[in-house]
Design an enzyme around this catalytic site. Sequence first.
Site, mmCIF file in Angstrom:
data_model
loop_
_atom_site.group_PDB
_atom_site.id
_atom_site.type_symbol
_atom_site.label_atom_id
_atom_site.label_comp_id
_atom_site.label_asym_id
_atom_site.label_seq_id
_atom_site.Cartn_x
_atom_site.Cartn_y
_atom_site.Cartn_z
ATOM 1 N N LYS A 127 81.498 22.762 51.443
ATOM 2 C CA LYS A 127 80.780 21.798 50.614
ATOM 3 C C LYS A 127 81.726 21.071 49.671
ATOM 4 O O LYS A 127 81.667 19.839 49.539
ATOM 5 C CB LYS A 127 79.677 22.495 49.803
ATOM 6 C CG LYS A 127 78.826 21.519 48.978
ATOM 7 C CD LYS A 127 77.969 22.224 47.957
ATOM 8 C CE LYS A 127 78.766 22.649 46.747
ATOM 9 N NZ LYS A 127 77.919 23.129 45.633
ATOM 10 N N ASP A 145 74.529 20.658 49.964
ATOM 11 C CA ASP A 145 74.253 21.698 48.980
ATOM 12 C C ASP A 145 72.842 22.211 49.221
ATOM 13 O O ASP A 145 72.224 21.922 50.245
ATOM 14 C CB ASP A 145 74.435 21.175 47.560
ATOM 15 C CG ASP A 145 73.364 20.175 47.163
ATOM 16 O OD1 ASP A 145 72.567 19.737 48.036
ATOM 17 O OD2 ASP A 145 73.294 19.823 45.967
#
Length: 220
Positions: A127, A145
């Site tokens: 991420k 996310d």
Amino acid sequence: MDQQRITQIYERLRSTQPTFVETDNEWIAKGLSSTPFKALVSVAISTMTTEKRTIEACTALYDKISTPQQLLQLEDEELSSLIKPAAHYNRKTKNLKKMCHQLIERHNGEVPTTRDKLIALTGVGRKCTDIMMHFTFGEPTIAVDTHVHRVANRLGIVKTTLREDTADTINKVTPLKFKYHAHEWFIGQGMNICKARKPNCPKCALTDFCDYYQREVQLQ
């Protein structure tokens, strides 16, 4: 989900959710991404931490430092105290120190601009790498996310359990023209409408496309 439906969803998101620069985004206003180094440290601190607490931690830290060398000059106890609003601040203190050593030893103190070199840094996962590649280096990619993962699955764009699988799939099926702001639209949708515990379906502009709504709400 067919490509026409995916395109319609993105068109609807684009018309209902603002981008970060169209809002009074505190992350930007506080300078959390004002340099590649600050952007990298900010996303590393943000893992498993709310935006509010991340901003609090980073603002305190950037009052003291702005380079890897300056961060390494901080004692561990002081660094931990500065970033204490963030979750797992003791572990992140160790990771940030290791990451700064790596930046200096491997990259002359500069933040690397390639995906492979970024993800090889301590404390930088998929991420964080996607966020850096997109927002700092301009790569058209969607960082995933918890909000992106939840909203994309509820809509039915993806059917995944792991965020890594969501990232792989959503980047594959999303048309290029939407990738530049998709992350921001999903964040807005997830924070304001499609909340984890109690999605606000009556105020959602996407119920006619949403698998979750058709399955869990409309049939009630």
